[in-house]
Scaffold this active site. Structure first.
Site, mmCIF file in Angstrom:
data_model
loop_
_atom_site.group_PDB
_atom_site.id
_atom_site.type_symbol
_atom_site.label_atom_id
_atom_site.label_comp_id
_atom_site.label_asym_id
_atom_site.label_seq_id
_atom_site.Cartn_x
_atom_site.Cartn_y
_atom_site.Cartn_z
ATOM 1 N N ASN A 1 8.726 -18.456 5.513
ATOM 2 C CA ASN A 1 7.378 -18.470 4.967
ATOM 3 C C ASN A 1 6.899 -19.884 4.638
ATOM 4 O OD1 ASN A 1 5.039 -16.907 3.705
ATOM 5 N ND2 ASN A 1 5.686 -18.191 1.996
ATOM 6 N N GLU A 2 5.864 -20.316 5.356
ATOM 7 C CA GLU A 2 5.162 -21.576 5.098
ATOM 8 C C GLU A 2 6.085 -22.795 5.060
ATOM 9 O OE1 GLU A 2 2.734 -20.849 1.660
ATOM 10 O OE2 GLU A 2 1.397 -19.518 2.751
ATOM 11 N N TRP B 1 11.313 -15.872 2.370
ATOM 12 C CA TRP B 1 10.628 -16.968 1.666
ATOM 13 C C TRP B 1 11.617 -18.112 1.373
ATOM 14 C CZ3 TRP B 1 7.621 -13.017 2.439
ATOM 15 C CH2 TRP B 1 6.258 -13.079 2.169
ATOM 16 N N THR C 1 6.727 -16.960 -5.469
ATOM 17 C CA THR C 1 5.355 -17.184 -5.940
ATOM 18 C C THR C 1 5.196 -16.654 -7.347
ATOM 19 O OG1 THR C 1 4.316 -17.148 -3.750
ATOM 20 C CG2 THR C 1 2.880 -16.785 -5.624
ATOM 21 N N GLU D 1 -0.724 -14.112 7.305
ATOM 22 C CA GLU D 1 -1.081 -14.039 5.886
ATOM 23 C C GLU D 1 -2.538 -14.469 5.776
ATOM 24 O OE1 GLU D 1 1.510 -15.454 2.645
ATOM 25 O OE2 GLU D 1 -0.260 -16.524 1.902
#
Length: 660
Positions: A161-162, A115, A73, A242
């Site tokens: 993550n996501e 991630w 990010t 999150e």
């Protein structure tokens, strides 16, 4: 029977008038009663950092990235295994972060989540789920490394993550955790979008006993305070693994306070983790200001403790992981005129805490996600009625916050103990308030020294990397693609900064086959930078660069713009490019006087003119730079993924004077 542990405070009549009876108004009665039984177990509130109990935010969970050399990010974090047969548990700062969190709060829970992954984990296809044993053992070794090298027990681990989960992988991860003596590490599945996890994943858990046995809890991102009937039916703990992601002003504090309460009121969510605890990245990187507090000037030491920290403390200072909520309608619910309340009791039933919030729509808008449905909140008189084992309370300690007032807000202010008469407590509630009532006798608004004043990044700047530990990421450099660490080069150069990533990762964001780390100030326009560079040997990168006016960071780094001076010592060549990916070239050519081994490169930018030098000899003067971007960071990096060394980095204004 609950017994109050008195906290001694000076009586504050003005504040008490805000929360005690206002005559002439009708009362709504709310029951607090453990006779119908208790609700779900409280799993805690966390973020990507931690604090000591009863001082500040007092987080109960710290969630950290399992680094993979990939952009996640606002930067990249170093991998513990860059190849299948190589392990290193000194890279990155997360080990230090977890150790420091444990020093301050030994009971804090640790949560790891990837991630992305090093390229080898994805094999020839790039799909990490093709070989679930390989992928799960990469994660298992990180968890085991925390235990072996730092005596840290990782309590929870996520999937990816996501990104889409895979149920075979989840079951394989559980199998390999157990086989390696890590039975206590629980799986939170799957850190993915709430709409998908609440429906599809929960249905899979309900249909597959082996999957149900593997998963401890269901964690989604930005749940918007809701879950689903099928999620509740699993009987699993439900988390917003999150949440928040909002500017850390008073509206952000309102968002966070409302979310912490209503996650349970609306969705039965018992764990909540903020992204991010601290804004500790450069201004103009993605989501700047979305930490619960700010600390982004290590050169000055300036920091800002923002109101979301104290919104957190309203819950965390007066609860513990393992407490239980009261049932809905008996201590949990919505207020008639807007707002919500939750209450929790300790396992031994000796302590009891109520948290009430009355956040307005405009006063608690979250950046992500935003509230979609308008609602109203108005002042109200309420009566709390205590029954069951809660009957007999005579006083409750209280802490109070008032946001969005004409003057200075009241933030986490202790009030005098409130008297409960005949098992009733009458309160007046205004709008945009948080009130904690508790039998606990602790809780405080921790004091800290006045922060040093804010200052810009000062020039001139020089760095020779001699005062770092091996494997350490140098201060102030913010790696965006690849991994830049201090290593020993030997000879006259001693320690250097080396780009270490050799192949494309399995990414979280878009990526390009280059390495880049930025430094400085996003407002720099006219600037001078130089570095000694070494770009030879096995697995060396194809060229190195120094750049200025660098824009587009984070997940847009692959399309970074600026002024990039690429130097290819093996080819005695250079390129001047307006982008990192060199989709177009402004100028290029032959370089004379290239050394075998170390060379010095420099870039001088003034207005629309760039001057590049190699070993103090001018290579180009280019006087037609693009108008945009006209400001940005300085950067160094590699033309491809591969080894390259940087030393004696210098940044100054073209005239050698201060640049604001």
């Amino acid at each position: 029977m609950f017994k109050l542990r008195f906290t001694v405070y000076i009586l504050l009549p003005a504040l008490l008038s805000l929360v005690q009876l206002k005559s002439g108004c009708s009362f709504e009665m709310y029951s607090f009663d453990d006779t119908p039984g208790l609700g779900r177990v409280f799993d805690g509130i966390g973020a990507i950092s931690g604090g000591g109990p009863n001082f500040g935010a007092s987080f109960q969970i710290i969630k950290v990235e399992i680094g993979s050399d990939t952009q996640s990010t606002d930067g990249t974090e170093s991998a513990h295994m860059r190849t299948p047969d190589e392990e290193n548990y000194e890279r990155g700062y997360e080990w230090w972060l977890m150790m420091e969190a444990k020093k301050r709060n030994p009971d804090i829970k640790l949560y790891g989540l990837p991630w992305g992954f090093p390229g080898w984990v994805g094999g020839s296809t790039g799909n990490i789920y093709d070989d679930p044993d390989r992928t799960s053992m990469y994660v298992v070794k990180w968890i085991n490394g925390a235990k072996v090298h730092y005596n840290l027990t990782v309590d929870y681990v996520g999937i990816w993550n996501e990104r889409m989960y895979n149920t075979t992988y989840i079951k394989t991860l559980r199998k390999n955790l157990d086989a390696n003596g890590l039975q206590s590490t629980k799986i939170i599945a799957a850190d993915y979008a709430s709409w998908y996890s609440w429906e599809t994943l929960t249905e899979e858990i309900l249909a597959d006993p082996q999957l149900a046995a593997a998963v401890y809890g269901i964690g989604v991102h930005h749940a918007e305070t809701y879950s689903s009937a099928s999620a509740i039916a699993t009987g699993k703990p439900l988390w917003a693994s999150e949440d928040y992601s909002t500017f850390n002003n008073q509206t952000g504090a309102g968002c966070w306070a409302r979310t912490l309460n209503q996650n349970y009121v609306n969705g039965n969510l018992t764990g909540c983790i903020a992204w991010a605890l601290i804004t500790s990245w450069y201004f103009d990187l993605p989501y700047f200001g979305h930490g619960l507090m700010n600390a982004f000037e290590p050169w000055s030491g300036h920091y800002e403790v923002s109101s979301p920290i104290w919104a957190t403390a309203h819950t965390t200072q007066f609860t513990r992981v393992g407490w239980k909520y009261l049932k809905h309608g008996s201590g949990v619910g919505k207020l008639t005129r807007g707002g919500s309340y939750v209450s929790l009791v300790s396992p031994d039933r000796k302590d009891f805490t109520i948290v009430i919030e009355t956040m307005s729509y405009d006063g608690s808008l979250c950046f992500h996600p935003n509230i979609s449905k308008w609602y109203e909140v108005s002042p109200q008189n309420i009566t709390l009625v205590f029954d069951g084992n809660l009957a007999g309370i005579t006083y409750m300690n209280s802490f109070f916050t008032q946001l969005h007032t004409a003057g200075e807000p009241t933030i986490f202010k202790p009030l005098a103990p409130m008297k409960v008469e005949n098992d009733r407590l009458d309160l007046y509630l205004g709008v945009d308030q948080i009130l904690t009532l508790t039998t606990l006798g602790h809780g405080r608004k921790g004091q800290h020294p006045r922060p040093p004043p804010s200052e810009p990044f000062l020039l001139p700047y020089t760095q020779d990397f001699e005062n770092y530990s091996i494997n350490e990421e140098p201060y102030l450099f913010a790696q965006q693609i690849g991994s830049f660490e201090v290593h020993q080069a030997g000879g006259s150069h001693g320690q250097v900064m080396r780009q270490m990533t050799l192949r494309m990762t399995v990414p979280f964001c878009n990526q390009t086959a280059a390495g880049i780390t930025i430094i400085g100030n996003t407002n720099w326009t006219d600037i001078y930078g130089e570095a000694d560079v070494y770009n030879e040997g096995t697995d060396a990168s194809k060229g190195v660069f120094i750049a200025a006016r660098v824009s587009k960071r984070g997940c847009k780094t692959n399309s970074s713009q600026g002024v990039f001076f690429f130097f290819y010592p093996e080819e005695n060549a250079y390129q001047l490019a307006p982008t990192l990916d060199r989709g177009s070239i402004l100028q290029g050519g032959y370089v004379r006087g290239v050394n075998k081994g170390w060379n010095n490169i420099s870039l001088n930018i003034q207005g629309t003119t760039a001057v590049g030098k190699v070993n103090d000899e001018i290579v180009f003067t280019y006087s037609n730079l693009p108008y945009e971007p006209n400001q940005g960071f300085v950067a160094v990096g590699t033309g491809s993924l591969g080894y390259a060394d940087f030393d004696n980095v210098k940044i100054m204004s073209p005239s050698g004077t201060y640049v604001p």
